[in-house]
Design a protein around this motif. Structure first.
Motif: not given
Lengths: 467, 195
Positions: A78-79, A108, A112-117, A119-120, A247
């Motif tokens: 993502x970022x 998992x 830390x920047x865009x909070x993507x995990x 699990x998404x 989104x």
């Protein structure tokens, strides 16, 4: 990039294949040719590969195998930040006794920047901290590999034919077994040799290193040509009427970072392994000496060989600019710094009329006619409070101040144009003691090596005219 | 004790419910109610100028955070027809170091990261994360589980809300009293002011 020193205002001319004007901090100095070199007139060679986040070194062969990606580190799709592994405790049934549950660690990936995990996108938590994560398979891998093999074979065949033709043209008593020409020929789908690479701007083929090894059996590989389809999958019916879920739509950058899949939806963005960075060494094209060779260890920023221009050539910096007015003479204060440890003599000359290098200047300049003497750089001088005065006789009209290996001097500038930026050019001539040249053992009387005089073309951009 | 209807019209002082840890060095002015298990670090500022502020349970307000209920910019403080609006903040929110929050309504489980700015007309629902140095000055309701990140304040939706910082809160509630004096709390059994 803005810095306090504003180095881009003082440009030195590099006379290479192209004439380039660059600040001195971005130049290299070949002390064997005694010339300035810029990044465009040196050849770049890959030294080593390393991962920017785990700083792990990787030999080039392994890097090629892993497609220049690190085995342990991932990038957020993502970022593009580096992903970190996080652990949670989940209750899991014991293998022996299904009724009791115990806390097991599940890992998992999270950004830390865009909070993507992880699990998404539906990737299940793994039970091992590293090594459990797999990249999704490209469905076209088989076909691509087969095509690559076919073209490898084709390239090899063409190379052999070319060699045979070249050998046939040569005189008959040349040994055929060891064809020296093979080294010089550019492989069609491979990277040329170093001698070929000297041509700046020569395109480097993307299919690097595809040539078969010598002596491999050449089996005939046939490929099926790609088939054109008449029917294309139709668009879904609500393609034009369905409201867009913003989104969920991926940006172009996110999509193109994964050229295998190019997912349109954010729920299909899988993380990819991190790209490796490389350390490069620079080599002068004329004399083949190394200009810059970094250390092998990725954690070290030092160099084994570092022939940068700022440690050999005196540097001119602009100190203060008064209000510049059209056709009025003003004094600009410049500083000259001596990077070497012996005394340097510098003389400045104005560019002659019709100087082919002088294309940018918009003002006339009057430089000091006397020779300027710069003291050597003394590393211990800053700690020595009782420094003796250097005993140089300075003309106060020319030299404003003198401080260890630096002097400030005035030049007079007369802007010739009514509008636009004021640019000034002059020639800087200084003596250079070549410590790289071998000292002749017979003449023991000469303690220092001979000095040669180098001339550089310097351009200063002094900014706009005062209104 | 997050009862926004307990608008005590006469209360001009800070009301800290038992269980909250509020350091003396923090600057709290006006009609502010702070819920249980909330930790307010030293040098945090909670200023209720144009109306009361009600802060729920389990919030973490770090140093130099500024929560301010101020007059809108184009109105003079002396104008009499301004009705004081209550700023309400839900539970389990995190206000990181140096953030500025003027949002009138903040839900639960939000995180406002360091040096972020949230304007007055923004309503944060729940699970929202405003990234570091992001300034959100629009007039909108941020949907649930939105993450605002990056220098251009890009947005994306995450699938789960951020976890409540219970471990951190427990640790702070144990350690802070060892190094700082705390503001006095009011007994939990106190009733709202009689009308």
């Amino acid at each position: 990039m803005a810095t306090l020193l504003q180095p881009e205002k003082v440009l030195y001319l590099v006379r290479g294949e192209k004439k380039i004007r660059v600040p001195l901090s971005q130049l290299y100095f070949c002390r064997y040719c005694s010339e300035l070199r810029s990044l465009e007139c040196v050849s770049h060679e890959v030294d080593s590969h390393f991962c920017p986040s785990c700083l792990e070194n990787m030999p080039s062969a392994e890097a090629k195998l892993k497609k220049n990606r690190c085995a342990n580190c991932f990038d957020c799709p993502c970022c593009m930040h580096t992903l970190s592994t996080r652990a949670t405790n989940i209750p899991a049934p014991l293998p022996d006794d299904p009724t009791k549950t115990t806390m097991k660690k599940a890992y998992y990936l999270a950004c830390g920047f865009c909070r993507w995990t992880s699990r998404d996108v539906g990737m299940a938590d793994k039970s091992v901290a590293s090594g459990g994560w797999q990249e999704p398979e490209n469905p076209h891998t088989q076909r691509i590999n087969k095509l690559i093999e076919y073209y490898q074979q084709l390239a090899q065949r063409e190379k052999l034919e070319r060699d045979r033709k070249k050998l046939a043209r040569r005189r008959p008593f040349m040994p055929q077994a060891f064809s020296q020409h093979t080294i010089h020929v550019v492989e069609k789908y491979g990277l040329g040799t170093r001698l070929q690479r000297q041509r700046s701007g020569a395109p480097i083929s993307a299919l690097y290193g595809l040539s078969l090894k010598e002596g491999e059996d050449q089996k005939e590989i046939t490929i099926e040509p790609a088939q054109a389809l008449d029917e294309v999958e139709p668009l879904p019916e609500d393609y034009y009427t369905r409201p867009v879920n913003l989104p969920e739509v991926t940006t172009l950058r996110q999509r193109l970072l994964q050229p295998d899949f190019q997912p349109a939806g954010a729920s299909q963005l899988h993380p990819r392994h991190k790209h490796l960075l490389m350390k490069r060494s620079l080599r002068c094209r004329k004399c083949e000496h190394n200009l810059s060779k970094p250390e092998f260890n990725p954690t070290s920023i030092k160099f084994k060989i570092q022939l940068v221009a700022v440690s050999y050539i005196p540097e001119v910096r602009i100190m203060s600019i008064p209000n510049l007015r059209h056709m009025k003479e003003s004094q600009v204060l410049l500083t000259l710094t001596n990077p070497v440890e012996n005394i340097t003599h510098v003389s400045l000359y104005t560019c002659e009329e019709e100087d082919p290098d002088d294309i940018n200047s918009t003002a006339k300049v009057l430089v000091p006619s006397k020779e300027l003497v710069l003291a050597g750089k003394d590393a211990a001088a800053e700690y020595d409070e009782l420094a003796e005065p250097q005993g140089f006789q300075d003309d106060p009209d020319v030299v404003a101040f003198r401080k260890s290996n630096k002097i400030g001097f005035f030049i007079k500038v007369i802007p010739q144009r009514e509008e636009g930026d004021v640019t000034v050019a002059f020639k800087l001539r200084h003596d250079f003691r070549n410590l790289a040249a071998p000292i002749r053992p017979t003449e023991e009387g000469e303690a220092t090596s001979e000095a040669i005089w180098l001339t550089h073309h310097v351009e200063l951009s002094l900014g706009p005219l005062a209104t | 004790m997050a009862d926004p209807n307990a608008k005590q019209t006469g209360q001009k002082s800070v009301k800290i419910v038992a269980g909250a840890v509020v350091c003396v060095e923090s600057d709290i002015r006006g009609d502010v109610t702070i819920g249980a298990r909330t930790v307010v670090h030293p040098k945090a500022r909670i200023i209720a100028e144009a109306g009361p502020i009600v802060i729920g349970d389990g919030n973490l307000i770090e140093e130099q955070a500024l929560i301010i209920n101020s007059y809108p910019e184009n109105m003079l403080p002396d104008a009499e027809d301004v009705e004081p609006k209550t700023m309400s903040i839900g539970i389990n929110n995190v206000f990181e170091v140096g953030c500025v929050s003027q949002a009138l309504k903040i839900g639960d489980n939000n995180v406002i990261e360091s040096k972020a700015e949230v304007g007055r007309n923004v309503i944060l629902t729940s699970g929202c994360i405003v990234g570091a140095c992001c300034a959100v000055n629009t007039c909108e309701v941020i949907p649930e589980n939105t993450v605002i990140y990056g220098s251009e304040c890009l947005r994306r939706v995450q699938t789960e809300r951020p976890q409540p910082q219970t471990l951190q809160l427990d640790f702070l509630m144990k350690i802070l009293p060892n190094y700082h004096h705390l503001k006095k709390t009011v007994k939990a059994s106190s009733t709202p002011a009689r009308s």
